[in-house]
Motif scaffolding. Structure first.
Motif, short mmCIF file in Angstrom:
data_model
loop_
_atom_site.label_atom_id
_atom_site.label_comp_id
_atom_site.label_asym_id
_atom_site.label_seq_id
_atom_site.Cartn_x
_atom_site.Cartn_y
_atom_site.Cartn_z
N TYR A 199 0.83 -1.20 0.00
CA TYR A 199 0.00 0.00 0.00
C TYR A 199 0.87 1.26 0.00
CZ TYR A 199 -3.47 3.51 0.83
OH TYR A 199 -4.28 4.62 0.68
N GLN A 200 0.48 2.23 -0.84
CA GLN A 200 1.16 3.52 -0.89
C GLN A 200 0.14 4.65 -0.99
OE1 GLN A 200 4.44 4.06 -0.61
NE2 GLN A 200 4.93 1.88 -0.49
N ALA A 201 0.33 5.68 -0.19
CA ALA A 201 -0.45 6.91 -0.39
C ALA A 201 0.10 7.64 -1.62
CB ALA A 201 -0.35 7.80 0.85
N VAL A 202 -0.76 8.39 -2.32
CA VAL A 202 -0.39 8.98 -3.61
C VAL A 202 -0.65 10.49 -3.59
CG1 VAL A 202 -0.78 8.96 -6.10
CG2 VAL A 202 -0.98 6.83 -4.80
N TRP A 203 0.37 11.27 -3.96
CA TRP A 203 0.18 12.71 -4.15
C TRP A 203 -0.42 12.94 -5.53
CZ3 TRP A 203 0.53 15.94 -0.22
CH2 TRP A 203 1.33 15.60 0.89
N ARG A 204 -1.51 13.69 -5.60
CA ARG A 204 -2.20 13.95 -6.87
C ARG A 204 -2.29 15.45 -7.12
NH1 ARG A 204 -3.93 9.14 -8.57
NH2 ARG A 204 -4.55 7.55 -7.05
N GLU A 205 -2.57 15.80 -8.35
CA GLU A 205 -2.75 17.21 -8.71
C GLU A 205 -4.13 17.66 -8.24
OE1 GLU A 205 -1.06 20.63 -10.08
OE2 GLU A 205 -0.13 18.63 -10.16
N PRO A 206 -4.23 18.72 -7.44
CA PRO A 206 -5.56 19.15 -6.96
C PRO A 206 -6.49 19.51 -8.11
CG PRO A 206 -3.80 20.27 -5.74
CD PRO A 206 -3.15 19.56 -6.89
N LEU A 207 -7.77 19.37 -7.87
CA LEU A 207 -8.79 19.76 -8.83
C LEU A 207 -9.10 21.24 -8.62
CD1 LEU A 207 -10.61 18.40 -11.00
CD2 LEU A 207 -12.32 18.12 -9.22
N VAL A 208 -9.11 22.01 -9.70
CA VAL A 208 -9.31 23.45 -9.58
C VAL A 208 -10.54 23.86 -10.38
CG1 VAL A 208 -8.30 25.74 -10.00
CG2 VAL A 208 -6.82 23.82 -9.33
N GLY A 209 -11.41 24.62 -9.75
CA GLY A 209 -12.60 25.13 -10.42
C GLY A 209 -12.87 26.56 -9.98
N LYS A 210 -14.02 27.11 -10.40
CA LYS A 210 -14.35 28.49 -10.05
C LYS A 210 -15.80 28.58 -9.59
CE LYS A 210 -12.95 32.04 -12.31
NZ LYS A 210 -12.80 33.06 -13.39
N TYR A 211 -16.04 29.51 -8.68
CA TYR A 211 -17.39 29.91 -8.32
C TYR A 211 -17.40 31.44 -8.34
CZ TYR A 211 -21.54 31.01 -5.62
OH TYR A 211 -22.75 31.52 -5.21
N LYS A 212 -18.02 32.02 -9.38
CA LYS A 212 -17.98 33.47 -9.58
C LYS A 212 -16.52 33.94 -9.58
CE LYS A 212 -22.67 34.12 -7.86
NZ LYS A 212 -23.55 34.81 -6.91
N ASP A 213 -16.14 34.76 -8.61
CA ASP A 213 -14.77 35.27 -8.61
C ASP A 213 -13.84 34.45 -7.70
OD1 ASP A 213 -15.44 37.33 -10.33
OD2 ASP A 213 -16.06 38.64 -8.69
N PHE A 214 -14.36 33.37 -7.17
CA PHE A 214 -13.57 32.55 -6.25
C PHE A 214 -12.92 31.37 -6.97
CE2 PHE A 214 -16.71 34.57 -3.51
CZ PHE A 214 -15.91 35.05 -2.48
N LYS A 215 -11.71 31.08 -6.59
CA LYS A 215 -11.01 29.90 -7.10
C LYS A 215 -11.22 28.77 -6.10
CE LYS A 215 -6.38 28.53 -8.70
NZ LYS A 215 -4.96 28.98 -8.81
N ILE A 216 -11.68 27.63 -6.56
CA ILE A 216 -11.95 26.47 -5.71
C ILE A 216 -10.87 25.42 -5.93
CG2 ILE A 216 -13.64 24.73 -5.04
CD1 ILE A 216 -14.65 27.59 -4.72
N ILE A 217 -10.17 25.07 -4.87
CA ILE A 217 -9.11 24.06 -4.95
C ILE A 217 -9.56 22.89 -4.09
CG2 ILE A 217 -6.69 23.55 -4.46
CD1 ILE A 217 -6.38 26.74 -4.65
N THR A 218 -9.71 21.71 -4.70
CA THR A 218 -10.32 20.60 -3.98
C THR A 218 -9.71 19.28 -4.43
OG1 THR A 218 -12.45 19.63 -3.35
CG2 THR A 218 -12.25 20.43 -5.61
N MET A 219 -10.26 18.19 -3.91
CA MET A 219 -9.68 16.86 -4.13
C MET A 219 -10.14 16.25 -5.46
SD MET A 219 -7.59 14.81 -2.49
CE MET A 219 -6.92 13.31 -3.22
N PRO A 220 -9.22 15.75 -6.26
CA PRO A 220 -9.58 15.08 -7.52
C PRO A 220 -10.04 13.65 -7.25
CG PRO A 220 -7.22 14.95 -7.21
CD PRO A 220 -7.75 15.74 -6.05
N PRO A 221 -10.50 12.92 -8.27
CA PRO A 221 -10.78 11.49 -8.10
C PRO A 221 -9.54 10.76 -7.59
CG PRO A 221 -11.71 12.29 -10.15
CD PRO A 221 -10.86 13.40 -9.60
N PRO A 222 -9.71 9.71 -6.76
CA PRO A 222 -10.94 8.94 -6.57
C PRO A 222 -11.98 9.55 -5.63
CG PRO A 222 -9.20 7.98 -5.25
CD PRO A 222 -8.55 9.06 -6.07
N SER A 223 -11.72 10.74 -5.09
CA SER A 223 -12.76 11.43 -4.32
C SER A 223 -13.87 11.86 -5.27
CB SER A 223 -12.18 12.66 -3.63
OG SER A 223 -13.22 13.52 -3.20
#
Length: 244
Positions: A199-223
């Motif tokens: 078993y290994q934990a994995v560093w992934r590229e964050p998922l980036v989106g927008k809400y109006k003028d806000f930048k949303i940085i969140t978890m990519p899949p498998p989340s």
């Protein structure tokens, strides 16, 4: 720092709130490193064991078994929590690993008084857990469990002590892994020592989106949560929420 706090809280939750946080599960971390001005996403979700197969939760007639995927030894994935906490701490932690787990060890060894909320959740789990002798021995020395009951978890304290003294390898290798795999084999589970070792934990590229003028940085899949969060915000920004 925040990672030190996250590690300490995660292990403490494994003792005092097992329904919401435990070393048999897994999860995700999204963090912002101010020094680098960089965002990170860590995936330490549980993984299917190597012997898992497509039809493992089907009955002989092809219908879905409603129990085996959610309860018992066949339902569990290879746990990622310990690997995730270790990986995050190795990269960003500042306090000694051992010190961060000591509060959890103390809570498990000396016990803590069960809250009304936890007593209720334990009692509601009785019908599904009463067939597992080790679970009954730990959580149901009396039933129904009453608020303020002193819950002591000596086996968990011993496991946490091994992790504190020797890091993640004392969970995924050695005595703990051997006990884990033997219990699986004895009770029809699939997780082996090799599954734990690999078993290994994995560093992934964050998922980036927008809400109006806000930048949303969140978890990519498998989340699934990160994707859904951005989708919901993308829909909501088309509505005048104040007028609603």
């Amino acid at each position: 720092n925040a990672i030190d706090a996250s590690v300490a809280v995660a292990f403490a939750l494994a003792v005092v709130l097992p329904r919401a946080g435990n070393i048999g599960g897994g999860g995700f971390i999204v963090l912002h490193n101010a020094q680098e001005n960089k965002n990170y996403a860590l995936d330490y979700r549980e993984m299917a064991p190597a012997a898992a197969h497509r039809d493992m939760y089907l009955n002989e007639d092809g219908s879905v078994n409603q129990t085996t995927s959610r309860l018992g030894y066949l339902s569990g994935g290879v746990p990622g929590t310990v690997a995730g906490m270790w990986e995050a701490h190795q990269k960003f932690g500042s306090l000694p690993w051992k010190d961060l787990i000591q509060p959890a060890i103390k809570l498990a060894k000396q016990g803590f008084k069960v809250s009304p909320f936890m007593a209720d959740s334990i009692n509601r789990a009785y019908s599904s857990m009463k067939n597992y002798p080790s679970t009954v021995e730990i959580f149901f020395q009396e039933y129904p469990v009453k608020s303020q009951h002193l819950l002591v978890q000596k086996d968990l304290a011993a496991t946490l002590t091994r992790i504190a003294n020797n890091g993640r390898d004392r969970f995924y290798k050695g005595k703990t892994a051997k006990m884990f795999a033997e219990a699986m084999k004895k009770n029809g589970g699939l997780i082996t020592e090799d599954d734990l070792n690999n078993y290994q934990a994995v560093w992934r590229e964050p998922l980036v989106g927008k809400y109006k003028d806000f930048k949303i940085i969140t978890m990519p899949p498998p989340s699934s949560g990160g994707v859904h969060l951005i989708q919901m915000l993308n829909i909501l920004e088309n509505f005048k929420l104040k007028t609603l």
